[in-house]
Design a protein around this motif. Sequence first.
Motif, mmCIF file in Angstrom:
data_model
loop_
_atom_site.group_PDB
_atom_site.id
_atom_site.type_symbol
_atom_site.label_atom_id
_atom_site.label_comp_id
_atom_site.label_asym_id
_atom_site.label_seq_id
_atom_site.Cartn_x
_atom_site.Cartn_y
_atom_site.Cartn_z
ATOM 1 N N HIS A 107 0.843 -1.110 0.039
ATOM 2 C CA HIS A 107 -0.031 0.079 -0.029
ATOM 3 C C HIS A 107 0.884 0.867 0.038
ATOM 4 O O HIS A 107 0.461 2.152 -0.618
ATOM 5 C CB HIS A 107 -0.890 -0.064 1.175
ATOM 6 N N ARG A 108 1.987 1.139 0.779
ATOM 7 C CA ARG A 108 2.788 2.336 0.890
ATOM 8 C C ARG A 108 3.521 2.578 -0.411
ATOM 9 O O ARG A 108 3.690 3.664 -1.069
ATOM 10 C CB ARG A 108 3.977 2.206 2.139
ATOM 11 N N TYR A 109 4.085 1.306 -1.026
ATOM 12 C CA TYR A 109 4.488 1.520 -2.419
ATOM 13 C C TYR A 109 3.545 2.124 -3.614
ATOM 14 O O TYR A 109 3.985 2.903 -4.244
ATOM 15 C CB TYR A 109 5.043 0.002 -2.900
ATOM 16 N N ASN A 110 2.320 1.552 -3.629
ATOM 17 C CA ASN A 110 1.240 2.065 -4.163
ATOM 18 C C ASN A 110 1.114 3.568 -4.226
ATOM 19 O O ASN A 110 1.176 4.307 -5.159
ATOM 20 C CB ASN A 110 0.027 1.310 -4.199
ATOM 21 N N GLN A 111 1.337 4.021 -3.106
ATOM 22 C CA GLN A 111 1.124 5.551 -2.734
ATOM 23 C C GLN A 111 2.230 6.351 -2.967
ATOM 24 O O GLN A 111 2.119 7.161 -3.944
ATOM 25 C CB GLN A 111 0.853 5.707 -1.159
ATOM 26 N N VAL A 116 4.931 9.633 -7.348
ATOM 27 C CA VAL A 116 6.147 9.670 -8.302
ATOM 28 C C VAL A 116 5.458 9.902 -9.883
ATOM 29 O O VAL A 116 5.956 10.705 -10.503
ATOM 30 C CB VAL A 116 7.126 8.534 -8.083
ATOM 31 N N GLY A 117 4.396 9.023 -9.985
ATOM 32 C CA GLY A 117 3.680 9.181 -11.308
ATOM 33 C C GLY A 117 3.069 10.570 -11.553
ATOM 34 O O GLY A 117 3.172 10.867 -12.588
#
Length: 142
Positions: A107-111, A116-117
């Motif tokens: 979840h933190r990576y997706n956020q 960044v995206g």
Amino acid sequence: MSRPTPARGAKGYGNIYTPHAGSMVIQVQRELGLANRTFVLSNRKVKLLRLLNSRVGRLLVVAAVVSWVALAIQASRASYLSARLSQMQHTAQRLDSLETTLVRLQHRYNQLHAFVGAVNGPTADPTNVATNQPAPAAPPGQ
């Protein structure tokens, strides 16, 4: 007056285990005569002794011993399996905690990836972020 000795086989004489011949008296004496003992077995005990000395009685004793050994093996196996189950439950709890941690990190990576995206632009594809290549074009007709 003494009783006359009955003929052989008349009341089961000659067969030590004849149940209707009365109680069995067993006298045990040491060779030097220092100690002696007398045992009296009732008719019921004589019948039981006769059964245990027969082929059927021996088979029953063997079956009882085999079943007891099988139960002893199963009892020892049960303690081993309970220890193994405890170990597996501990492993399952650890896997559950690792799974929870993985979900949180994902979840933190997706956020972070979304952040960044958003900074790089809306055309960034998450599959090509590491190589910095543009996203492949969709095939015609779709």
